[in-house]
Design a protein around this motif. Sequence first.
Motif, PDB file in Angstrom:
ATOM      1  N   PRO A   1      36.059  38.581  42.548  1.00  0.00           N
ATOM      2  CA  PRO A   1      36.542  39.549  41.432  1.00  0.00           C
ATOM      3  C   PRO A   1      36.970  38.623  40.148  1.00  0.00           C
ATOM      4  O   PRO A   1      36.491  39.426  39.004  1.00  0.00           O
ATOM      5  CB  PRO A   1      37.643  40.168  42.168  1.00  0.00           C
ATOM      6  N   HIS A   2      38.008  37.689  40.221  1.00  0.00           N
ATOM      7  CA  HIS A   2      38.043  37.058  38.850  1.00  0.00           C
ATOM      8  C   HIS A   2      36.640  36.503  38.152  1.00  0.00           C
ATOM      9  O   HIS A   2      36.610  36.701  37.067  1.00  0.00           O
ATOM     10  CB  HIS A   2      39.034  36.012  38.968  1.00  0.00           C
ATOM     11  N   ALA A   3      35.786  35.903  38.876  1.00  0.00           N
ATOM     12  CA  ALA A   3      34.753  35.417  38.218  1.00  0.00           C
ATOM     13  C   ALA A   3      33.862  36.351  37.676  1.00  0.00           C
ATOM     14  O   ALA A   3      33.214  36.375  36.611  1.00  0.00           O
ATOM     15  CB  ALA A   3      34.010  34.475  39.304  1.00  0.00           C
ATOM     16  N   GLN A   4      33.753  37.410  38.532  1.00  0.00           N
ATOM     17  CA  GLN A   4      32.997  38.645  38.101  1.00  0.00           C
ATOM     18  C   GLN A   4      33.785  39.207  36.780  1.00  0.00           C
ATOM     19  O   GLN A   4      32.779  39.804  35.806  1.00  0.00           O
ATOM     20  CB  GLN A   4      32.997  39.888  39.147  1.00  0.00           C
ATOM     21  N   ASP A   5      35.044  39.389  36.806  1.00  0.00           N
ATOM     22  CA  ASP A   5      35.549  39.923  35.720  1.00  0.00           C
ATOM     23  C   ASP A   5      35.363  38.972  34.288  1.00  0.00           C
ATOM     24  O   ASP A   5      35.001  39.427  33.229  1.00  0.00           O
ATOM     25  CB  ASP A   5      37.084  40.015  35.740  1.00  0.00           C
ATOM     26  N   ARG A   6      35.266  37.670  34.684  1.00  0.00           N
ATOM     27  CA  ARG A   6      34.863  36.595  33.418  1.00  0.00           C
ATOM     28  C   ARG A   6      33.504  36.950  33.035  1.00  0.00           C
ATOM     29  O   ARG A   6      32.983  36.872  31.773  1.00  0.00           O
ATOM     30  CB  ARG A   6      35.117  35.424  33.899  1.00  0.00           C
ATOM     31  N   ALA A   7      32.551  37.232  34.030  1.00  0.00           N
ATOM     32  CA  ALA A   7      31.064  37.523  33.705  1.00  0.00           C
ATOM     33  C   ALA A   7      31.107  38.779  32.853  1.00  0.00           C
ATOM     34  O   ALA A   7      30.238  38.908  31.979  1.00  0.00           O
ATOM     35  CB  ALA A   7      30.361  37.779  35.157  1.00  0.00           C
ATOM     36  N   LEU A   8      31.976  39.768  33.415  1.00  0.00           N
ATOM     37  CA  LEU A   8      31.766  41.254  32.758  1.00  0.00           C
ATOM     38  C   LEU A   8      32.264  40.850  31.184  1.00  0.00           C
ATOM     39  O   LEU A   8      31.982  41.600  30.455  1.00  0.00           O
ATOM     40  CB  LEU A   8      32.554  42.168  33.357  1.00  0.00           C
TER      41      LEU A   8
END
Length: 555
Positions: free
Chosen positions: A150-157
């Motif tokens: 989730p945190h990596a996905q947030d950074r991607a977003l």
Amino acid sequence: MTHPLLEKHRTVLEGALNAIATRGYWSAYPEMPSPKIYGETALEDGKRAFEAHLGKQFELGQPGLTGWHGGETSPYGVAFDVRYPVCEPDALIQAGLVAMKGWQALGAAGRTGVCLEILDRLNKQSFEIAHAVMMTTGQGWMMAFQAGAPHAQDRALESVAYAWREQSFIPAEAHWEKPQGKNPALVMKKRYQIVGRGVGLVIGCGTFPTWNTYPGLFAALATGNAVIIKPHSNAILPAAITVRIIRSVLAENGLSPDLVTLCVADKRSTTQALATHPAVKSVDFTGGNTFGQWLVDNCKQAQVYAELAGVNNIVIDSTNAYKAMLGNLAFTLSLYSGQMCTTSQAIFVPAGGIDTDEGYKSYDEVCADLSKAIERFLSKPEVAHAVLGAIQSADTAERTDIANSGALGKVVLASTKLENPAFPKALVRTPVLLTCDAADEKAYMEERFGPISFIVKVADTAAGIALSERIVAQHGALTVGVYSTRQEVIDAMTEASWNAKVALSINLTSGVYVNQSAAFSDYHGTGGNPAANASYTDSAFVANRFRVVQRRYHV
């Protein structure tokens, strides 16, 4: 024009756009691995999906296949034997350039929509990705899930949101009319095309193979570029799963999956040739100074975004929450055995001691009390293993042994080996804490990656602040901190952080730690000191990855 996938995920995009504008707390992807959120069987399904990769070939269907390669060694002792496709780098580049034509034709709205769909799919497979991250990096389960998924996905977003915002500022066309007095006006139609600069190369690291990879990957992708991911040789699986998901979404939407490919290489020369290829126009790298500097010096055809080594530090002047401060520092130094680019390495304490809510504390007392706080925090095995994880590489274990020998300073807390009953082959080490004088610069003034920290005796608080600023300016840092009850000290440390261009944390005592970075709110790196020449994430991180090509004609 809009796109169906952009409309499908518009709420997420608007939330992200609002978050980067306001910088308050916001997250699109829940960080808790709760069955109520992700499904009752998500944990077991993810574990089985991870285990299904072991001992097999990881098929991707990429062009230029020449063989298969693997060799990952799990810090937890899990047997991998996963074999990945080895593809001719030039074949990946050429296929990416061809795929860019359809990607460009999709337009910014379409690209943004597809990227949002990819992130939604990645989130749905968070447990599989988290197991892959845990078993390749040595992170504890909770960190592997949160930081790896989730945190990596947030950074991607975050990257996608910045990319959309920057591209949306550019109109598709303009009607240009210049008055000519008595003569007819000059009238022109002007059209503006957003064009990706070229192939983006993202070079992954061994400790955070998604968190440090996703920002550059999605910044390049969303701005119209093909992307080649070159993962760390010991953390290939998280990247391979990511690439497979992306390629699947691309194909489902009538786009060439070769827009995103995986480059598995066991020789640095292969990566060097790829990074300096004329068609590669951006390079994202996280890792050591030697190769990072080589990329900066030699990739003249590309924009290099590099996160390198640094010496993160904290100045302790005084505190009105002594036990809470020690507890916060104990967690900071223990988390993932210090194997984070944001972990504090040097803690500056005045030789004359500090004032606290428990009375005066001498330098020696601070050293002893911090040691006890770490021991107390790690006294329960289940807590220790969850927080420490395992040592990721033999080099980190060797550095820890050298520090433990007393070669770098007086050992006030020795690193010990712990046995993890769930993973008997895992190498688990507690932090080693050293003391030294400020004059012993060779000991603490270079990054010693791993569970190694120094309590440095400085003449006074002013000397500690000056030393902090000099270290950041000369050697770089991603984080610095200060503890003080005096506003003039906080103001001086704040000015020092501005001068050195580094993020500052002030009097952290509760559930936020200096080595944590929250997407949409915290800027990870400033790009202003030697530790990193870019930031996750700001406009500069995405805007130079595309170009605007105009055409004009008389009406």
